[in-house]
Motif scaffolding. Structure first.
Motif, PDB file in Angstrom:
ATOM      1  N   ASP B 190       0.831  -1.205   0.000  1.00 16.83           N
ATOM      2  CA  ASP B 190       0.000   0.000   0.000  1.00 16.83           C
ATOM      3  C   ASP B 190       0.868   1.258   0.000  1.00 16.83           C
ATOM      4  O   ASP B 190       0.539   2.246  -0.661  1.00 16.83           O
ATOM      5  CB  ASP B 190      -0.952  -0.010   1.201  1.00 16.83           C
ATOM      6  CG  ASP B 190      -2.018  -1.096   1.055  1.00 16.83           C
ATOM      7  OD1 ASP B 190      -2.237  -1.558  -0.096  1.00 16.83           O
ATOM      8  OD2 ASP B 190      -2.625  -1.490   2.078  1.00 16.83           O
ATOM      9  N   GLU B 194       0.730   4.125  -2.926  1.00 20.44           N
ATOM     10  CA  GLU B 194       0.479   5.521  -2.536  1.00 20.44           C
ATOM     11  C   GLU B 194       1.627   6.425  -3.029  1.00 20.44           C
ATOM     12  O   GLU B 194       1.402   7.505  -3.577  1.00 20.44           O
ATOM     13  CB  GLU B 194       0.389   5.573  -1.008  1.00 20.44           C
ATOM     14  CG  GLU B 194      -0.212   6.828  -0.446  1.00 20.44           C
ATOM     15  CD  GLU B 194      -0.016   6.903   1.082  1.00 20.44           C
ATOM     16  OE1 GLU B 194      -0.311   7.960   1.633  1.00 20.44           O
ATOM     17  OE2 GLU B 194       0.465   5.922   1.710  1.00 20.44           O
ATOM     18  N   HIS B 198       1.659   9.489  -5.859  1.00 20.37           N
ATOM     19  CA  HIS B 198       1.886  10.862  -5.387  1.00 20.37           C
ATOM     20  C   HIS B 198       2.519  11.691  -6.501  1.00 20.37           C
ATOM     21  O   HIS B 198       3.492  11.272  -7.120  1.00 20.37           O
ATOM     22  CB  HIS B 198       2.800  10.839  -4.153  1.00 20.37           C
ATOM     23  CG  HIS B 198       3.223  12.205  -3.711  1.00 20.37           C
ATOM     24  ND1 HIS B 198       2.387  13.068  -3.052  1.00 20.37           N
ATOM     25  CD2 HIS B 198       4.396  12.870  -3.854  1.00 20.37           C
ATOM     26  CE1 HIS B 198       3.023  14.196  -2.795  1.00 20.37           C
ATOM     27  NE2 HIS B 198       4.245  14.117  -3.279  1.00 20.37           N
ATOM     28  N   THR B 259       2.938   6.513   6.505  1.00 19.07           N
ATOM     29  CA  THR B 259       3.239   7.778   5.844  1.00 19.07           C
ATOM     30  C   THR B 259       3.326   8.889   6.885  1.00 19.07           C
ATOM     31  O   THR B 259       2.410   9.071   7.676  1.00 19.07           O
ATOM     32  CB  THR B 259       2.152   8.102   4.808  1.00 19.07           C
ATOM     33  OG1 THR B 259       2.118   7.027   3.865  1.00 19.07           O
ATOM     34  CG2 THR B 259       2.461   9.390   4.067  1.00 19.07           C
TER      35      THR B 259
END
Ligand SMILES: Cc1ncc(C[n+]2csc(CCOP(=O)(O)OP(=O)(O)O)c2C)c(N)n1
Ligand code: SF4
Lengths: 552, 294
Positions: B190, B194, B198, B259
């Motif tokens: 994941d 992500e 970005h 994150t």
């Protein structure tokens, strides 16, 4: 024959380079062929800068020691250049600087004050005075100012120039010629235009004299020329970015000098192994290490010939004048793509920062070269074995192709391998590309010959020394032979050019005779060396004297 | 070496026929398989054609990953993937450009490039295989090895402290910063997805097990935890910094995974796009420049 030499000198920061270019522009407008050598130490303010401008009815690509007019902003200019002053030399100097000289003293401080003009306009006063001394019409220098001075400051400059004009007297008359006014470009500018002509899409560089001006020129013209100009953190990044661009299908070039090229060598080896094209403009200056940043040398030939680990083919071009720089920058870029090899355009400070009349009419358009592209049939293999060692290109984003490039020894698909057969094939494929490139170059005139063939004396030279050698050779009725390509070395053409060469001398701007060494490696006799390694190019009269000692 | 990846399930076809030479138990396997899944899933979910992914490798055990996936790749040199990645992205904005780098590779040899790519917000993804040791050169210390680490070049133990790469990246201006762990593979996948999606410079430090030279499995299992929603405000520098400083790669502390920071900023490559758009006839432009010289 009409010919004129002018020197303008002063402190760094006084705009001597621009003033020199204006003087070159003045003569150019009258149809003269011009050349400017700019001499400056590596400092921003103070010191001593001077520009030597030579204008002639015929092509000139070098300066002479004596001058017809000496324009001095300070005492240093008078003192440092006493050997250039002859009977008939006119001196124009800034009388407000307590300069001791005989000639026309211009009260520059007073003029600027009265005309409410900024300090830099002193150059325009000098230009005006020069025009008067040389019997050049006021309209001509005004034209030059109009073309070079920003509109905001134009009026002040015109006023000051007129004061200079009125303060001097006519000494001789420069007759206008029927020839067209050629643009005056530097070698860097010619290289930049040539690269774009050859298909350049991105230029990547980190500043380093004498190539910084190529970066500045292309950055200033990026929109006019539709190119990207990038300045990343260092030269390692520069060449890797260029290789990334090439991998993704965009034609890129980089520019540097010896110290930056040191950092690029790992990227150069990567270009060799991964077969990614890149064109490197390598402007030489004296080394080792930082050396003399703003001076000239031809001392990196063996460095560029041998840089990088392992064995891989490369193209090394050493143009000798603007027309060759333009044409061969284009051709080098195109050939680097056609053969997927690194190409190096070897210049030096003399050529890169020197200004010359550029005669595009004298340039045969560089022949088009297209890279081999994948036809989309079957499975794509980046390093597929192919005739002549050149594999068809595909770029990421192309449907149906997996494009794998590698710094490791690899198989045809680009996967790492250390299998004996695979690595042997890989090495042979690289060598085959070098042979194909050499065969193609054999169809170009890459060994240039000038002057009478039966002279019994031959002057060998390379790069920026071409102009001064051709001119000095005339005195002796000698032939000049110049290799344009240094790798792969044009053995057959060299052999032919040197048949019946007679006494041979090899003129170079270095201490050890680098071209001579290369010639010996190929089994040729380079004759006797005539070397200069003080960071300055030969003046024509200086070279004549040196040649006189060895061939007369 | 077949391109079967275009037939059937993409994820299965993404494995290349190249022989895998990692040690048994190496954390690189997790990264490879999660990258493969991330690429396949992004291709399906976001409609990104497989041919628009480009992987770059540094030099070290980690770099071999690009050989093992049947995806466009640029297997570069030690520490230099990032400028090449920037070049690729400059040439083609449709490409998803992902650098697989090692901690020695990028924090030692390539640190300048890493910092500058973050500073300029280059639209690339950097995934650090941070095993905190040099694997391929057989066990020397790296910039993230802990104080006292005994490597083959430092048998008496190093007397330097490690850098905290997340803190460094935050200071440098990275717009997306995360940390993963090779034993938490779904979480890792994941994070990959992500980061790839970005827009701008994304950075993931992956705590990777080196089975042979520095196996920190027990240590990480005891200390690592996944960041929960709301635990850090990823849009705020100070909030990210606080969390990033919780563990400094040296002393005993909880190790957050997830994150830490994610913001939008103008992308470096975009400002150059207009210059070369629309296939201009450059030869005509050159002739014009010469004709109208000065
Ligand atoms: C310029 C250069 N210096 C040194 C090396 C030798 N070298 C290969 S891999 C490596 C270290 C790799 O460590 P790391 O980046 O942590 O990767 P790992 O093997 O642990 O995945 C070194 C020093 C090299 N290939 N190139
Ligand atoms: S040395 Fe370490 S990093 Fe390298 S393959 Fe073996 S376990 Fe993996």
């Amino acid at each position: 024959m009409s010919e004129y030499s002018i020197l303008i000198g002063g402190k760094a920061g006084e705009g001597i380079n621009t003033a020199g270019l204006s003087i070159a522009g003045l003569f150019s407008r009258l149809g003269y062929y011009t050349y400017m050598y700019f001499d400056y130490p590596s400092l921003i303010r103070g010191g001593h800068n001077f520009a030597l401008i030579r204008a002639s009815e015929k092509k000139v690509r070098a300066h002479r020691t004596p001058v017809d007019v000496l324009l001095a902003f300070d005492q240093k200019t008078i003192d440092n250049h006493r050997d250039r002053v002859r009977d008939g030399t006119t001196v124009i100097y800034d009388a407000s600087q307590a300069v001791k000289a005989e000639g026309y003293g211009l009260p520059l401080d007073e003029i600027r004050e009265e005309e409410k003009a900024p300090p830099i306009t002193g150059n325009s006063a000098m230009l005006g005075a020069l025009a008067r001394v040389a019997g050049i019409d006021r309209g001509v220098y005004e034209d030059v100012l109009r073309a070079t001075v920003p509109a905001k400051h134009l009026e002040a400059n015109l006023r000051v120039a007129r004061r200079g004009y009125d303060a001097a007297g006519e000494v001789f008359t420069v007759e206008p010629l029927a020839a067209p006014a050629l643009p005056v470009l530097t070698g860097n500018e010619a290289a930049g235009l040539g690269l774009v002509y050859g298909g350049l899409e991105s230029y990547v560089a980190y500043p380093m004299t004498p190539s910084s001006n190529l970066l500045h020129f292309l950055a200033a013209r990026a929109e006019d020329l539709a190119i990207k100009v990038l300045h990343p953190e260092n030269e390692i990044s520069v060449i890797l970015m260029a290789l990334g661009l090439a991998y993704a299908g965009e034609k890129a070039a980089v520019g540097t000098s010896g110290g930056g090229f040191c950092l690029m060598t790992e990227g150069l080896s990567l270009a060799g192994m991964s077969e990614l094209p890149v064109t490197i403009v390598m402007g030489q200056r004296p080394g080792p290490s930082t050396g003399m940043p703003t001076y000239t040398a031809q001392s990196d030939l063996h460095f560029v010939l041998n840089a990088g680990q392992g064995e891989f083919p490369r193209l090394v071009v050493a143009p000798g004048d603007l027309e060759e720089t333009y044409a061969w920058s284009a051709t080098a870029l195109m050939l680097s793509w056609k053969y997927q090899v690194p190409a190096i355009i070897l210049t030096d400070k003399t050529l890169a920062e020197g200004a010359f009349s550029f005669d595009i009419g004298a340039v045969a358009p560089p022949p088009d070269q297209e890279p081999a592209l994948w036809d989309g049939a079957g499975e794509y293999r980046r390093y597929a074995r192919a005739e002549g060692g050149v594999s068809p290109l595909a770029f990421p984003g192309r449907e149906g192709a997996v494009v794998k490039v590698s710094s490791y020894a690899h198989d045809e698909a680009g996967f790492t391998t250390e299998a004996a057969d695979d690595v042997r094939h890989l090495q042979e494929k690289m060598l085959a590309k070098g042979a194909s490139l050499a065969a193609e170059l054999a169809t170009y005139p890459v060994v240039k010959v000038y002057g009478p063939h039966d002279a019994g004396a031959t002057i060998i030279c390379w790069g920026s020394q071409k102009g001064v050698c051709i001119e000095a050779a005339e005195r002796f009725g000698a032939q000049v032979v110049q290799p344009l390509i240094l790798a792969p070395f044009p053995v057959r053409q060299w052999k032919e050019a040197m048949i019946g060469a007679g006494r041979v001398v090899c003129v170079e701007n270095n201490a050890t005779g680098e071209l001579a060494r290369l010639l010996r490696q190929h089994g040729f006799d380079p004759g006797r060396p005539v070397l200069k390694y003080d960071g300055r190019p030969f003046a024509v009269d200086e070279l004549e004297a040196r040649l006189g000692e060895v061939i007369a | 070496m077949s391109p079967e990846r275009f037939a059937g399930k993409p994820a299965g076809g993404l494995i290349s026929p190249a022989e895998n030479t990692w040690c048994p138990g190496c954390g690189n396997f997790s990264i490879q398989h999660m990258m493969k899944s991330a690429v396949a899933e992004l291709s399906e979910e976001e409609g990104i054609p497989l041919e628009n992914f480009v992987l770059l490798g540094g030099i070290g055990c980690h770099g071999k990953l690009v050989d093992y996936l049947n995806v466009n790749s640029f297997y570069g040199i030690h520490g230099r993937s990032i400028p090449a990645a920037t070049g690729i992205r400059l040439a083609n904005p449709d490409l998803k450009v992902i650098c697989h780098v090692g901690d020695g590779d990028i924090y030692a040899e390539g640190l300048d490039h890493l910092i500058f790519a973050a500073k300029r917000n280059s639209d690339i993804t950097v995934i650090v295989h941070d095993n905190r040791v040099y694997g391929l050169t057989t066990g020397q210390y790296t910039p993230t090895s802990p104080f006292g680490f005994r490597g083959r070049s430092t048998p008496g133990g190093i007397t330097e402290h490690p850098i905290n790469p997340l803190e460094l990246m935050l200071a440098a201006g990275a717009t997306h910063i995360a940390r993963g762990y090779t034993k938490k593979i779904r979480h890792l996948k994941d994070l990959f997805k992500e980061a790839i999606m970005h827009r701008g410079f994304s950075f993931i430090d992956v705590l990777q097990i080196c089975a042979t030279y520095f196996n920190l499995t027990d240590y990480y299992n005891a200390h690592a935890y996944e960041l929960q929603e709301g635990e850090v405000d990823i849009g705020r520098f100070e909030s990210a910094l606080g969390k990033i400083r919780e563990w400094d790669y040296d002393r005993e502390a909880p190790i957050a995974l997830g994150t830490f920071y994610s913001v939008e900023k103008p992308v470096y490559e975009e400002k150059f796009r207009a210059l070369t758009a629309g296939k201009p006839d450059r030869r005509a432009l050159v002739r014009k420049a010469i004709q109208e010289w000065r």
